[in-house]
Structure formats: C-alpha cells, structure tokens
Design a protein around this motif. Sequence first.
Motif, PDB file in Angstrom:
ATOM      1  N   ALA A 137    -156.067  10.790  70.470  1.00 11.50           N
ATOM      2  CA  ALA A 137    -157.314  10.474  69.763  1.00 11.50           C
ATOM      3  C   ALA A 137    -158.011  11.756  69.300  1.00 11.50           C
ATOM      4  O   ALA A 137    -158.578  11.814  68.200  1.00 11.50           O
ATOM      5  CB  ALA A 137    -158.233   9.661  70.672  1.00 11.50           C
ATOM      6  N   GLN A 160    -166.851  12.321  67.177  1.00 11.51           N
ATOM      7  CA  GLN A 160    -165.781  11.706  67.971  1.00 11.51           C
ATOM      8  C   GLN A 160    -164.810  12.765  68.488  1.00 11.51           C
ATOM      9  O   GLN A 160    -164.247  12.626  69.567  1.00 11.51           O
ATOM     10  CB  GLN A 160    -165.031  10.618  67.181  1.00 11.51           C
ATOM     11  CG  GLN A 160    -164.124   9.818  68.106  1.00 11.51           C
ATOM     12  CD  GLN A 160    -163.329   8.726  67.432  1.00 11.51           C
ATOM     13  OE1 GLN A 160    -163.751   8.166  66.420  1.00 11.51           O
ATOM     14  NE2 GLN A 160    -162.176   8.417  68.001  1.00 11.51           N
ATOM     15  N   GLU A 164    -163.707  12.910  72.335  1.00 12.32           N
ATOM     16  CA  GLU A 164    -162.316  12.848  72.817  1.00 12.32           C
ATOM     17  C   GLU A 164    -161.966  14.078  73.654  1.00 12.32           C
ATOM     18  O   GLU A 164    -161.209  13.975  74.627  1.00 12.32           O
ATOM     19  CB  GLU A 164    -161.333  12.693  71.641  1.00 12.32           C
ATOM     20  CG  GLU A 164    -161.578  11.493  70.728  1.00 12.32           C
ATOM     21  CD  GLU A 164    -161.513  10.128  71.420  1.00 12.32           C
ATOM     22  OE1 GLU A 164    -161.297  10.074  72.647  1.00 12.32           O
ATOM     23  OE2 GLU A 164    -161.692   9.115  70.727  1.00 12.32           O
ATOM     24  N   GLU A 214    -157.230   2.551  70.231  1.00 17.49           N
ATOM     25  CA  GLU A 214    -158.530   2.521  70.904  1.00 17.49           C
ATOM     26  C   GLU A 214    -158.980   1.096  71.192  1.00 17.49           C
ATOM     27  O   GLU A 214    -159.674   0.849  72.179  1.00 17.49           O
ATOM     28  CB  GLU A 214    -159.575   3.263  70.073  1.00 17.49           C
ATOM     29  CG  GLU A 214    -159.216   4.731  69.921  1.00 17.49           C
ATOM     30  CD  GLU A 214    -160.340   5.576  69.373  1.00 17.49           C
ATOM     31  OE1 GLU A 214    -160.717   5.337  68.210  1.00 17.49           O
ATOM     32  OE2 GLU A 214    -160.839   6.449  70.084  1.00 17.49           O
ATOM     33  N   GLU A 244    -165.995   4.794  73.512  1.00 14.25           N
ATOM     34  CA  GLU A 244    -164.889   4.110  72.813  1.00 14.25           C
ATOM     35  C   GLU A 244    -165.391   2.952  71.940  1.00 14.25           C
ATOM     36  O   GLU A 244    -164.827   2.678  70.881  1.00 14.25           O
ATOM     37  CB  GLU A 244    -163.843   3.575  73.796  1.00 14.25           C
ATOM     38  CG  GLU A 244    -163.091   4.626  74.612  1.00 14.25           C
ATOM     39  CD  GLU A 244    -162.313   5.634  73.774  1.00 14.25           C
ATOM     40  OE1 GLU A 244    -162.150   5.424  72.567  1.00 14.25           O
ATOM     41  OE2 GLU A 244    -161.896   6.647  74.340  1.00 14.25           O
ATOM     42  N   HIS A 247    -166.190   4.313  68.753  1.00 17.42           N
ATOM     43  CA  HIS A 247    -165.005   4.739  67.999  1.00 17.42           C
ATOM     44  C   HIS A 247    -164.332   3.556  67.294  1.00 17.42           C
ATOM     45  O   HIS A 247    -163.898   3.661  66.150  1.00 17.42           O
ATOM     46  CB  HIS A 247    -163.992   5.420  68.936  1.00 17.42           C
ATOM     47  CG  HIS A 247    -164.565   6.583  69.685  1.00 17.42           C
ATOM     48  ND1 HIS A 247    -163.933   7.194  70.730  1.00 17.42           N
ATOM     49  CD2 HIS A 247    -165.752   7.243  69.530  1.00 17.42           C
ATOM     50  CE1 HIS A 247    -164.690   8.177  71.185  1.00 17.42           C
ATOM     51  NE2 HIS A 247    -165.796   8.217  70.477  1.00 17.42           N
TER      52      HIS A 247
HETATM   53 FE   LIG Z   1    -161.896   7.173  71.433  1.00 17.70          FE
END
Ligand SMILES: [Fe+2]
Length: 380
Positions: A137, A160, A164, A214, A244, A247
Amino acid sequence: MSTDEQILGRSSRDDLRAIIAMSNTDIDEAIHVVEDHAPAIFTWDYEKGRRPALNKLYEKAKHAQWNGETDLDWSIEVDQEYFAQVISMMRQQQMDAAGLDLSHTPFANWGEKEWLQHAMENQNWSLSQFMHGEQGALVCTAKIVETVPWIDAKYYASTQVMDEARHVEVFAKYLDTKLNGHYPINAHLRMLLDDIIADSRWDMTYLGMQIMVEGLALAAFGLAMNTTPDPLLKQLLRYVMSDEARHVAFGVLTLKEFYEDLTSAELLERQEFAFEAAVRMRDRFLQQEVWDRMGVDVKEAVKLFDTPPEVKNQDPFQQLLFSKIVPNCKKLGLLDANDGWLRKRFDTLGVTQFEDWVDTGEEYLEMDAVTADRLAAEGA
Ligand SMILES: [Fe+2]
Ligand SMILES: [Fe+2]
C-alpha cells in the motif's frame, strides 16, 4: 473477453495442485524490483476543492494522524504462547466436531506441543502478511501521488503515504517485539502486488489496492480485532482500521467519477482485474508456508485441512472477507457492467450476498477512532 484460464493462468480456479505449486522460492531476497511503467504527471490546475469529497477526506486525514510510537501502549506484555493455546484449543474443538481422523496422516504423532507451535506460526504468518501488504500500500500510494492527474487526489494520496508508512512500522514493531518469528511474503500476495504496481493505468492502482486489497484488509482487520484476546493488537488494529476506512473511501470516490466515462470494453478490463485480485487473495489463505515450516508435506496438509471449494464458498469467514469489496464494486458499476460479468464470478465465490451492505464511501466518519479518543481524553 478473456477466459478465466487466461486471467488466472490455470485451468480451474480451485485447482489446489496449481495453487500450491506457486511458492516463494526467493526467501532470502532482500530487495524486490518491479517496473511500474507509468508516466509521472504534473497538473497546473491547483484549484483546491474542485472535487469536494476528496478535499473533505484530505482535511479529515490531516487531523487524524497518529504516532505509532506514542499512541499505542507498547508496555503491554504479550503472552504469545497463551494466546496460541486459546487458538489451538478452538482448532482442536473444530477438528473434533468435524470428526477428522488424523491417524495414518503426517499428523498422527502430533501432540499438544506441535499444535501449539502451529498456532504460534499461524500468528507469525498472519501478521507478517499484514506487514507486507502494508508495504504494498505504501508503494502503491506513492505511485498514485505521481500518476493521478487531479490535485485534490494528489493531496489526499500524500496523506495516505504517511498512513501506510505508520502501518508498516507498527506491524513490524509488533512482530519484532511481541511475536517470535517472521515470514517472507506469500507468493500469491506478491504476484497480486506486482501486477498492481506494473500496470501503467493510474486507475488500476486504485482498483487493485484501494478497492480490492484494502477492502479485504478492512474486513480482515475487523475480524482480527474482534477475536484477538491481546489488548495491544486490538488497539493497534482499531487505529489502523480508522485510516483504512479513509483509504477505501478514497478509491470509491475517485473511481466513481472516473468510471462514468469508460466504455464497456474498458470496464470489462477492470472487472477482469477485480476478479483476478479476488482469487489471488483467496489463494493466499491456504497458508502453505506454515505447513512447510512445520516440516509436513504441504500438499497433504492442504488437502486435509483446506475446505473443499464447494464448501469453502459457503464458509462464512471466507465470505465475510468480501463484505466491503462487493458493495464497493456495485457502487462503481463493476458488478453489473457487461451483462453482470463480475456478478456471475462473485456468485460462484458465494459473496454476492453482500452487494447491498453499506459501501465505504462515507464509513470513515464513523470509524474515526483517533478523533473519538482525543475528544474522550479532552472530556475526561
Ligand atoms: Fe491503507
Ligand atoms: Fe494500511
């Protein structure tokens, strides 16, 4: 239109022999190189908020950053052996209930010690794959920063990348300081990550990572959080899931707009990619590396313990892992495009039942654990 064999590289989706034949032989590999085939894109349109939903997500992300070193209580002692005992006992009960006869098998001589070791290896394996997936990711999101043409998406993707990095960091720390071993990346997971990175089309990175990998991770982390007896892992997963959910929302919001202008042929390519990703993720759950490390014949072990496909497709645990992916695919129009090509494939996996579950476009607002904890601390 590709056949399933062309998409998956094997004649039958459930061919155990072909699935097991694919294993990671580069276990000492320290560096893994994949060509990403993508042009880096600048945009001179700096208008922030042209895409309000992405802008809202970006503003949220700036406030929801946490620090893996200080926001988690690493002083909590983790008794891995005790947790493994709990899991081992549950497994024993399941085997008894299923009436599994292990005499004349490689497990005939296994006693409590071996089953306990197996349960610990299971934990090491699962957390290791979470960690490798998180690095996938990290790399994918860095690629999105480069390749997506919209400024609001570049801004969000940059947050993001930081999320990650934190996830890789906390899973690695948990493995190093609380568990007793690591595993290299599973071959099926590596193949999927390689495919996602190697695709030159920017939206395919989103589909492979934000929607499929994800989406599954969000469901898997939720199941692990609800079942682990370890308070540190529970806390860690709750914070990771809070990120998450954003995301996955990023993937849904971006692709919803982009897919509106795609042709049926272009949508079919996305449907095929989603199907391939779903099967690769399912393949990795055989945990073939754990049997190998325990010194038993992998084929025999998988045959004995892996549920036959016709039953596996009814396994509620396996199905739940798709509970985020399916409604999100539906929202994006992937389920029903081209006469329901993907719907038919998901039907055979037994997961279409989730199509009307809540999609992940807005769920991140409810799952914001970091803000909830800060507000609670201020109120205290
Ligand atoms: Fe993620
Ligand atoms: Fe992550």
